[in-house]
Scaffold this active site. Structure first.
Site, PDB file in Angstrom:
ATOM      1  CD  GLU A  47      -2.579   0.786   2.690  1.00 51.35           C
ATOM      2  OE1 GLU A  47      -3.610   1.387   2.993  1.00 51.35           O
ATOM      3  OE2 GLU A  47      -2.151   0.260   3.580  1.00 51.35           O
ATOM      4  CE  LYS A 116      -7.203   1.005   3.701  1.00 59.54           C
ATOM      5  NZ  LYS A 116      -6.025   1.477   4.317  1.00 59.54           N
ATOM      6  CE1 TYR A 122      -8.242  -0.137  14.120  1.00 60.39           C
ATOM      7  CE2 TYR A 122      -9.678   0.427  12.289  1.00 60.39           C
ATOM      8  CZ  TYR A 122      -8.799  -0.289  12.814  1.00 60.39           C
ATOM      9  OH  TYR A 122      -8.550  -1.129  11.988  1.00 60.39           O
ATOM     10  CB  CYS A 172      -4.377  -2.020   4.179  1.00 58.71           C
ATOM     11  SG  CYS A 172      -3.611  -2.426   5.796  1.00 58.71           S
ATOM     12  CB  VAL A 357     -11.282 -59.364  12.512  1.00 57.20           C
ATOM     13  CG1 VAL A 357      -9.962 -58.959  12.938  1.00 57.20           C
ATOM     14  CG2 VAL A 357     -12.434 -58.617  13.527  1.00 57.20           C
ATOM     15  CG  LEU A 361      -3.363 -51.683   6.810  1.00 59.32           C
ATOM     16  CD1 LEU A 361      -2.988 -51.161   5.756  1.00 59.32           C
ATOM     17  CD2 LEU A 361      -2.808 -51.258   8.050  1.00 59.32           C
ATOM     18  CE  LYS A 604     -17.676 -54.480  -7.998  1.00 64.04           C
ATOM     19  NZ  LYS A 604     -16.120 -54.953  -7.435  1.00 64.04           N
TER      20      LYS A 604
END
Length: 643
Positions: A47, A116, A122, A172, A357, A361, A604
């Site tokens: 800027e 801008k 402030y 900014c 099971v 993985l 699928k």
């Protein structure tokens, strides 16, 4: 923009002196030359970089104002013959009011001046003392060097050869307000947002500044390029650090070091086509329809050819490379899976989960999720019916791991050998068991699923599925076999992430005995174990030797589904990501496998059981992915053949 849809953007913080327009002009020109050598297409400076941001009441001096305009013209002239778009900041006096502007330059011409919008007044900022906001402009253009130049905060810059390549500028403070202008600019078509800034340093401000840029790039689904003034600014009351930031769709792509006493430049290749593809998938993105509020300013196309991308291409896009982020990802995925299964058990009243099971993985992760769900429901793990079903391809390693894992978590172990049932079925359908074809394999998978389903019926239970998202993408599952279940806890989890989730669980929640089993499972080659093992009893049927490595297929999946990348672009990205590991020929061969299977196996996915989405991609037909089961892959395969 290159042929794959990438544009190279840069943010620069040149060495500067407050109020010395000639010195600043020369440093800016030096940085422009440096950027041109790097094939940068869009370059943004801080800027008010021509004068410096901290000139204070000196901004009112006409000598400074005139010098700034003269420097702008000289900078523009130095860009003649270059298609790089350059953005520099300066104060402009328009009918007795000063405006904080960003000038857009290309090929010797000033294309437009963005004023801008929000002028801070402030704390340490008293910019309103000198500058007016863009809404106070009383003219749509001003004359610079005898030519009318558009001015305002309503300018949208659009490539004259490509309507989809547009950019906008906010300056900014515009970023720090509740509703930044960049949101409207993005909805109007800006896929790149540039922010020339002068943001001073305070403790903690850099992190907040970075988060703003990241979050705004995500809201805008855009590349966001932020350039801030460096330590050359006045230090009367403030210090500036030269913080440059580039973000893409919420991801921090690059940022500079701060407090350097030299000219600095960062650059990155933004995936414009990828951003546009993602925008197209967001039904609410254009809800504001703000294009009509902007004047379109044309800039020239800049076709470039580059050998390498200035961009991080993650080899494992589903797995964070940072250890702390990866651990958090694993913890969160497990939590999502666990919560999904808890709710399903609670709502159905089926409090006896049934799970097959194998010692691999996927089934291991599904069992861990089931154990965690039962713990959180206050139910004993012994209510889990965990079934190991040895078949023709089962090896001692996976069998022992499955049995020890089931016992270790406290589930009820059921062992049902499927060999005799499969041999009987071969006899019933007239299949020679010595022919190890698809029938031979799928009979085993369907026999296992039948056992699990019937056990669930017998015990008022719920079959927990084990298949993962990577297998679904490739159709590497048996239709109405392991493809089917009552709740698919792994359906949204890619194969490359599963090892890390199990490792995280082993390190953070498992006891020492379970930890040892999990680590051995992690090291076991991926296999459906449907074909007989070797003579020494080791796994003979290795999935990744048949299909290609899952890390490559997960890479393809991410870029095809998440970003809509065409085959040539996917291959280009893969070459960079896997450079030194896989050859172009290997990647091309595996990519052909991916496309052929991804298209042919959609049927699928079209009847996929329920399961939780855990990441940015889901292949559920009820969620992210809808595709005809008989879609032709010809167009995609043709492009691959031409490569």
């Amino acid at each position: 923009m290159d042929r794959y849809g990438f544009v190279r953007v840069a943010a620069a913080s040149p060495e500067m002196r407050v109020g010395d327009c000639d010195f600043n002009k020369d440093r800016i020109i030096e940085m422009i030359r440096r950027a041109e050598a790097q094939q940068i297409e869009f370059l943004v400076f801080p800027e008010l970089c021509i004068t410096g941001y901290t000139c204070a009441d000196i901004f009112r001096q006409t000598i400074l104002q005139d010098s700034a305009v003269k420097a702008l013209q000289e900078i523009a002239e130095k860009t003649r013959g270059s298609l790089m778009v350059v953005m520099v900041g300066l104060p402009l006096n328009v009918k007795g009011r000063l405006y904080n502007c960003a000038a857009v330059i290309q090929d010797g011409a000033v294309l437009g001046l963005v004023a801008k919008t929000y002028i801070p007044g402030y704390n340490e900022f008293v910019e309103h003392r000198w500058f007016s906001g863009a809404e106070e402009l009383e003219t749509p253009d001003i004359h610079i060097g005898g030519k009318a130049v558009p001015i305002g905060n309503d300018l949208l810059f659009v490539c004259e050869d490509n309507d989809n390549l547009g950019f906008g500028i906010e300056i900014c403070e515009d970023l720090w307000v509740p509703v930044p202008p960049s949101g409207y600019l993005a909805q109007a078509g800006a896929v790149l947002i540039f922010n020339p800034s002068a943001s001073n340093e305070r403790v903690g401000k850099a992190a907040y500044r970075t988060s703003l840029v990241e979050s705004q790039s995500a809201r805008c689904v855009a590349g966001y390029v932020y350039a801030s003034s460096n330590i050359g600014e006045s230090t009367t009351d403030l210090v500036f650090g030269g913080h440059n930031i580039i973000a893409e769709n919420g991801i921090l792509a690059a940022q500079s070091e701060r407090f350097l006493d030299s000219s600095e430049l960062i650059s990155y290749d933004i995936d414009v086509i990828g951003l546009l593809s993602y925008r197209a998938s967001l039904g609410t993105y254009r809800a504001g329809r703000n294009a009509s509020r902007y004047r379109r300013i044309a800039f020239k196309a800049n076709p470039v050819r580059r050998d390498t991308l200035q961009r991080r291409i993650e080899r494992h896009p589903f797995v964070p490379s940072d250890r702390s982020q990866r651990d958090e990802r694993c913890r969160e995925v497990l939590s999502i899976q666990t919560s999904g299964l808890m709710t399903r058990i609670r709502r159905t009243g089926l409090s006896r989960p049934v799970i097959g099971v194998s010692g691999g993985l996927d089934s291991t992760l599904a069992l861990i999720v089931t154990v965690r769900a039962m713990q959180r429901l206050g139910l004993p793990a012994s209510q889990i019916i965990a079934v190991t079903m040895p078949g023709f391809g089962t090896t001692g390693r996976t069998y022992n791991n499955a049995v020890q894992l089931i016992k270790g978590v406290g589930a009820e172990l059921r062992e049902i050998n499927i060999r005799e049932a499969c041999l009987q079925h071969f006899k019933d359908i007239g299949h020679d068991p010595d022919i190890h074809d698809t029938t031979y394999e799928n009979v085993q998978a369907r026999e296992r699923t039948q056992i699990l389903m019937d056990l669930a019926n017998k015990h008022n239970g719920l079959v927990v599925g084990t298949g993962d998202m990577s297998e679904l993408a490739l159709g590497w599952c048996t239709y109405n076999g392991d493809h089917m279940c009552m709740y698919a806890v792994n359906a949204g989890v890619p194969k490359t992430l599963i090892r890390y989730i199990l490792q995280w669980y082993a390190e953070n929640e498992a006891d020492e005995a379970i930890r040892g089993i999990l680590l051995d499972i992690i090291d076991t080659p991926i296999s459906p174990e449907l074909l007989p093992p070797s003579g020494s009893g080791t796994i003979e049927q290795k999935t990744e030797e048949l299909l290609g490595p899952y890390e490559a297929h997960d890479f393809f999946l991410y870029h095809v589904v998440r970003w809509g990348a065409p085959p040539a672009k996917v291959l280009r990205l893969a070459e960079q990501a896997f450079s030194g590991t896989y050859s172009r020929e290997q990647l091309l061969a595996w990519l052909k496998v991916f496309y052929k299977r991804f298209f042919s196996q959609q049927f699928k996915r079209s009847c996929l059981p329920d399961g939780p989405k855990v990441g940015s991609i889901s292949l559920s037909p009820r969620g992210d992915w809808r595709m005809p089961s008989d879609m032709s892959p010809t167009l995609w395969l043709k492009e691959l053949e031409e490569l």
